[in-house]
Write a protein that holds these residues in place. Structure first.
Motif, PDB file in Angstrom:
ATOM      1  N   ILE A 320     -11.050   1.313   5.467  1.00  0.00           N
ATOM      2  CA  ILE A 320     -12.105   0.063   5.463  1.00  0.00           C
ATOM      3  C   ILE A 320     -11.615  -0.642   6.856  1.00  0.00           C
ATOM      4  CG2 ILE A 320     -10.697  -1.441   3.722  1.00  0.00           C
ATOM      5  CD1 ILE A 320     -14.622  -0.768   4.668  1.00  0.00           C
ATOM      6  N   THR A 321     -10.524  -0.620   7.378  1.00  0.00           N
ATOM      7  CA  THR A 321     -10.577  -1.797   8.734  1.00  0.00           C
ATOM      8  C   THR A 321     -10.633  -1.024   9.700  1.00  0.00           C
ATOM      9  OG1 THR A 321      -8.728  -2.380   7.383  1.00  0.00           O
ATOM     10  CG2 THR A 321      -8.420  -3.269   9.850  1.00  0.00           C
ATOM     11  N   VAL A 400      -3.085  -7.727   8.305  1.00  0.00           N
ATOM     12  CA  VAL A 400      -4.201  -7.265   7.019  1.00  0.00           C
ATOM     13  C   VAL A 400      -3.152  -6.201   7.020  1.00  0.00           C
ATOM     14  CG1 VAL A 400      -4.819  -5.506   9.131  1.00  0.00           C
ATOM     15  CG2 VAL A 400      -6.631  -6.019   7.261  1.00  0.00           C
ATOM     16  N   GLU A 402      -1.340  -6.061   3.504  1.00  0.00           N
ATOM     17  CA  GLU A 402      -0.053  -6.839   2.489  1.00  0.00           C
ATOM     18  C   GLU A 402      -0.142  -7.720   3.330  1.00  0.00           C
ATOM     19  OE1 GLU A 402       2.696  -4.585   3.025  1.00  0.00           O
ATOM     20  OE2 GLU A 402       2.173  -3.355   4.830  1.00  0.00           O
ATOM     21  N   THR A 426      -5.797 -11.988   7.696  1.00  0.00           N
ATOM     22  CA  THR A 426      -7.064 -11.426   7.010  1.00  0.00           C
ATOM     23  C   THR A 426      -7.361 -11.452   5.491  1.00  0.00           C
ATOM     24  OG1 THR A 426      -6.516  -9.579   8.567  1.00  0.00           O
ATOM     25  CG2 THR A 426      -8.313 -11.468   9.683  1.00  0.00           C
ATOM     26  N   GLN A 429     -10.670  -7.105   1.008  1.00  0.00           N
ATOM     27  CA  GLN A 429     -10.706  -5.289   0.583  1.00  0.00           C
ATOM     28  C   GLN A 429     -11.688  -4.592   1.292  1.00  0.00           C
ATOM     29  OE1 GLN A 429     -10.872  -7.656  -3.025  1.00  0.00           O
ATOM     30  NE2 GLN A 429      -9.022  -6.697  -4.057  1.00  0.00           N
ATOM     31  N   THR A 430     -11.700  -3.220   0.894  1.00  0.00           N
ATOM     32  CA  THR A 430     -12.285  -2.120   0.857  1.00  0.00           C
ATOM     33  C   THR A 430     -13.956  -2.582  -0.035  1.00  0.00           C
ATOM     34  OG1 THR A 430     -10.694  -0.520   0.745  1.00  0.00           O
ATOM     35  CG2 THR A 430     -13.192   0.158   1.143  1.00  0.00           C
ATOM     36  N   ASP A 515      -6.221  -9.214  -7.718  1.00  0.00           N
ATOM     37  CA  ASP A 515      -5.238  -9.581  -6.666  1.00  0.00           C
ATOM     38  C   ASP A 515      -5.389 -11.259  -7.677  1.00  0.00           C
ATOM     39  OD1 ASP A 515      -4.431  -8.437  -4.574  1.00  0.00           O
ATOM     40  OD2 ASP A 515      -6.217  -8.317  -4.073  1.00  0.00           O
ATOM     41  N   ILE A 528      -1.737 -14.736  -1.359  1.00  0.00           N
ATOM     42  CA  ILE A 528      -1.978 -13.611  -1.744  1.00  0.00           C
ATOM     43  C   ILE A 528      -0.179 -13.290  -2.938  1.00  0.00           C
ATOM     44  CG2 ILE A 528      -2.783 -10.968  -2.409  1.00  0.00           C
ATOM     45  CD1 ILE A 528      -4.909 -13.633  -1.724  1.00  0.00           C
ATOM     46  N   ASN A 537       0.505  -1.355  -3.472  1.00  0.00           N
ATOM     47  CA  ASN A 537       0.277  -1.404  -1.793  1.00  0.00           C
ATOM     48  C   ASN A 537       1.124  -0.849  -0.785  1.00  0.00           C
ATOM     49  OD1 ASN A 537      -0.554  -1.743   1.135  1.00  0.00           O
ATOM     50  ND2 ASN A 537      -2.385  -3.956  -0.141  1.00  0.00           N
ATOM     51  N   ARG A 542      -3.351   1.743  -0.528  1.00  0.00           N
ATOM     52  CA  ARG A 542      -3.268   1.602  -2.025  1.00  0.00           C
ATOM     53  C   ARG A 542      -3.879   2.904  -2.518  1.00  0.00           C
ATOM     54  NH1 ARG A 542      -9.456  -2.130  -2.552  1.00  0.00           N
ATOM     55  NH2 ARG A 542      -9.293  -0.787  -4.918  1.00  0.00           N
TER      56      ARG A 542
HETATM   57  C1  WTA Z   1      -4.232  -7.080   0.438  1.00  0.00           C
HETATM   58  C2  WTA Z   1      -7.902  -3.944   3.040  1.00  0.00           C
HETATM   59  C3  WTA Z   1      -2.289 -10.176   0.838  1.00  0.00           C
HETATM   60  C4  WTA Z   1      -4.499  -7.135  -1.264  1.00  0.00           C
HETATM   61  C5  WTA Z   1      -8.278  -4.123   4.368  1.00  0.00           C
HETATM   62  C6  WTA Z   1      -6.018  -6.525  -1.602  1.00  0.00           C
HETATM   63  C7  WTA Z   1      -3.830  -8.606   1.586  1.00  0.00           C
HETATM   64  C8  WTA Z   1      -5.453  -4.855  -0.808  1.00  0.00           C
HETATM   65  C9  WTA Z   1      -4.430  -8.592   2.522  1.00  0.00           C
HETATM   66  C10 WTA Z   1      -6.936  -4.427  -0.561  1.00  0.00           C
HETATM   67  C11 WTA Z   1      -3.624 -10.309   3.470  1.00  0.00           C
HETATM   68  C12 WTA Z   1      -4.783  -7.097   1.837  1.00  0.00           C
HETATM   69  N1  WTA Z   1      -2.938 -10.402   2.252  1.00  0.00           N
HETATM   70  N2  WTA Z   1      -3.106  -9.089   1.027  1.00  0.00           N
HETATM   71  N3  WTA Z   1      -4.057 -10.311   4.501  1.00  0.00           N
HETATM   72  N4  WTA Z   1      -4.899  -8.185   3.366  1.00  0.00           N
HETATM   73  N5  WTA Z   1      -3.841  -7.695   1.167  1.00  0.00           N
HETATM   74  O1  WTA Z   1      -8.580  -2.166   0.188  1.00  0.00           O
HETATM   75  O2  WTA Z   1      -3.491  -6.531  -2.558  1.00  0.00           O
HETATM   76  O3  WTA Z   1      -7.109  -0.745   1.410  1.00  0.00           O
HETATM   77  O4  WTA Z   1      -6.246  -6.144  -2.270  1.00  0.00           O
HETATM   78  O5  WTA Z   1      -8.211  -3.531   2.355  1.00  0.00           O
HETATM   79  O6  WTA Z   1      -4.836  -5.087   0.052  1.00  0.00           O
HETATM   80  O7  WTA Z   1      -6.851  -3.535   0.021  1.00  0.00           O
HETATM   81  P1  WTA Z   1      -7.893  -2.661   1.025  1.00  0.00           P
END
Ligand code: WTA
Length: 664
Positions: A320-321, A400, A402, A426, A429-430, A515, A528, A537, A542
């Motif tokens: 998604i990023t 971004v 985790e 930041t 999530q997706t 989360d 978080i 993660n 994910r």
């Molecule tokens: C984690 C990625 C802490 C979280 C954009 C979320 C984060 C999952 C952070 C989504 C952050 C993402 N600090 N945890 N800045 N950013 N997460 O869908 O657990 O691949 O639910 O999206 O990553 O992962 P996804």
């Protein structure tokens, strides 16, 4: 940024605070906390009006919307429903006739170091040509197209071309296996796959087209009429007559003019598969209008994008990023961005720093995993230390995917940002489409390891299991109370699962992020604490534990039962640990190692290398309750190497704990 107001090194109670400097505040789009608070107040006082104004200012609408938010069929929310627009038009055509027209849109640096640049006008030409080529092959509005491509200009062109004709793309990360690809093709009912013959990573040529062939050959992909192949390297690949064609061939002779197909604001721009806590990956469906609004606006807010910025988001378009902050956001906002094909450690672990210097990058956005591995490399070899590169062009850093641990945050701040650049941590999530909780570089005082405060209009909160707010300082479940424009619309083909996963009844209609989080007692800043479901993660990727378990038990000649848990890992955030019961006696020593390798490779083939367990332990059984339920919390303790302190009285077979704790 100024020096920390306290210098306590403890990472348990984080009380270092970094205020933005006066100059940063003054130059920023959202200038100072008063400006941030004013936007939040505007959203609170007039929620819909807030979004109406943002949507009108930020996007070009072919047909203006008259409705803002439709909550009548909650949680299937609709935004700007009667408006019409096109995402590709908003990323490209809109800039024609403005100074952005001849601005560089993409600086592409290949794995081997070659640099190619395209302007907005040139990119529009390429996208239009490829869009015409897709149309000529019968791809039309509403069709799904799977994209399985490396990080290249052509990858972005493929996504934009789909958007241009109203086809819904589904990008599959190039590290996923043939089986994972086949499942996604099937679930999406795609009519075409766009791929490359090979991808280049770290000097190696890795197959993509061969994996597409293998995936389609697994069956159930009769929906695919076309496979279009970008010739990334000179190496020949098998081409199936009547089905496969080369991207350059289908584009040859096509006009560079292709009027964008206008679609309703709710038209699905893309479906992106992600892991959930149960079952197979879910196709997260995003809209056109609301999604693009937030992609573009967060570029301006979170990254404080200015005309002269050189933006670099290192994420792959398979995640998604890479959708929001490579393929759409930077283009909609008219930015110059860097797209990088390779890996951060090739030809050496100074690659990122050298690239920042080479391209005078001003905004750099990457993942904590990358930072941690580069810290390790820099500490071992000063030749790849960021101090060896001129990083003075940088003005904003981002993180971004985790949680970023305060140690890594401090290193990033000091050695990459020169104690000058704010770090925007930041959280999103997706499913959220774009940033949700993040500092604003010209406003928010920073605290290492905290994503600070929700963006204006985002009603993030922490609640207990009954949906009641918890006080600051106590942990709870992260929710978003009101809908926002770029939110997930549904799970492709499975609206029931969408409702159950994200809007459970006990949470009063709030969006459940999955989360855990806690707000600091003093500032109300969010931190978080990690997933509260069975999602891991690993290096910012994910992974569902159930997905890996079903892959393991799919090895039917060997595996009787498997349970997968995560354990904290210094480098990858979390590591995958699998507990396996074989259909034969429990192996030990070299034999256990050999079988573990077989299983790891099997998971790599079933899902992709990123899903391979780091540690596989064999047991005669798994710890179960008398009713047969696997006690995962015990497995989590064992995986961490902790002494078991939990109550084990409900356990059917306590002796198994010792056996699984043995390192075999
Ligand atoms: C984690 C990625 C802490 C979280 C954009 C979320 C984060 C999952 C952070 C989504 C952050 C993402 N600090 N945890 N800045 N950013 N997460 O869908 O657990 O691949 O639910 O999206 O990553 O992962 P996804």
């Amino acid at each position: 940024m100024s020096t920390p107001s306290t210098s306590i090194e403890s990472t348990l109670v984080e009380n270092r605070v970094f205020e933005p400097t006066e100059a940063t505040v003054k130059a920023a789009r959202i200038s100072g906390m008063d400006a941030y608070n004013a936007l939040c107040a505007e959203a609170e006082d007039d929620f819909e009006g807030f979004w109406v104004r943002r949507a009108r200012e930020t996007l070009t609408w072919h047909k203006p919307f008259t409705k803002t938010l439709d909550e009548s069929n909650a949680p299937f929310f609709k935004w700007f429903e009667d408006g019409e627009l096109n995402a590709s038009y908003n990323c490209l055509d809109r800039h024609m006739g403005t100074p952005v027209e001849n601005k560089t849109a993409i600086i592409f640096e290949a794995d081997g170091g070659e640099v190619t640049k395209v302007t907005y006008k040139e990119l529009l030409g390429k996208v239009s040509q490829f869009a015409n080529a897709l149309k000529a092959r019968g791809v039309k509005k509403g069709d799904r197209v799977v994209i399985y491509m490396p990080m290249t200009i052509e990858g972005v062109v493929a996504m934009q071309a789909c958007a241009r004709i109203g086809a819904t793309h589904s990008v599959v990360f190039g590290g996923f296996s043939a089986k994972a690809l086949q499942e996604r093709i099937q679930d999406a009912g795609a009519v075409a796959v766009i791929t490359a013959n090979y991808q280049l990573r770290g000097g190696k040529e890795l197959p993509l087209k061969a994996i597409v062939d293998e995936g389609i050959a697994m069956g159930g992909c009769e929906c695919i009429k076309d496979v279009i192949v970008f010739q990334r390297t000179p190496t020949a690949v098998n081409m199936v007559a009547g089905r496969d064609s080369f991207m350059h061939d289908v584009m040859a002779g096509q006009s560079t003019d292709c009027p964008a197909e206008m679609v309703g604001a709710e038209h699905p721009l893309f479906v992106l598969y992600t892991s959930g806590s149960t079952g197979k990956p879910k196709g997260v469906q995003h809209s056109t209008g609301g999604y693009l609004l937030w992609a573009s606006l967060t570029m301006q807010w979170t990254f404080d994008l200015q005309d002269k910025d050189i933006f670099w988001c290192t994420a792959d378009i398979g995640w998604i990023t890479g959708h929001t902050y490579v393929a759409y956001g930077p283009l909609a906002a008219g930015a110059t961005q860097i797209v990088f094909e390779g890996v951060p450690t090739y030809p050496n672990a100074g690659r990122f720093w050298q690239m920042i210097e080479r391209h005078k990058c001003t905004i750099f956005y990457t993942a904590p995993t990358a930072i941690r591995s580069l810290i390790k490399a820099a500490e071992g070899d000063e030749k790849v230390h960021p101090a060896r590169s001129d990083l003075s062009s940088l003005r904003i850093l981002g993180s971004v995917g985790e949680p970023i641990n305060p140690e890594a945050w401090m290193w990033y701040y000091k050695h990459v940002g020169g104690e000058r650049c704010p770090i925007v941590d930041t959280f999103w999530q997706t499913e959220t489409g774009g940033h949700m909780i993040s500092p604003l570089p010209g406003a928010t005082p920073l605290v290492p390891g905290s994503c600070t405060l929700p963006l204006p209009g985002i009603t993030a909160a922490i609640v207990d299991e009954a949906g009641m707010d918890v006080p600051n300082g106590s942990g709870g479940i992260l929710v978003v109370k009101r809908p926002w424009p770029s939110m997930i619309r549904t799970i492709w083909g499975d609206p029931e699962r969408f409702k159950k996963s994200y809007f459970p009844e006990e949470l009063k209609g709030y969006y459940l992020a999955g989360d855990g989080a806690v707000r600091s007692a003093d500032r109300g800043y969010f931190r978080i604490t990690g997933r509260i479901d069975d999602v891991l993660n690993v290096s910012g990727h994910r992974m569902g534990t159930m997905e890996i378990e079903s892959a393991l038990v799919g090895k039917t000649d060997l595996v009787a039962e498997a349970a997968v848990v995560g354990r904290p890992d210094d480098l990858t955030g979390e590591a995958i640990v699998a507990f396996v019961v074989l259909k034969r006696s429990r192996p030990t020593g070299d034999e256990a190692k050999a079988i573990a390798k077989v299983l790891r490779d099997w998971v790599g083939k079933e899902i992709g290398p990123i899903a391979k367990p780091k540690d596989i332990r064999f047991g005669d059984n798994l710890p179960k309750t008398r009713s047969g339920k696997i006690m995962r919390r015990l497995l989590r303790s064992i995986a961490k190497g902790e002494a078991i302190t939990q109550d084990t009285s409900t356990l059917e077979n306590p002796a198994i704990l010792d056996q699984l704790s043995e390192n075999n």
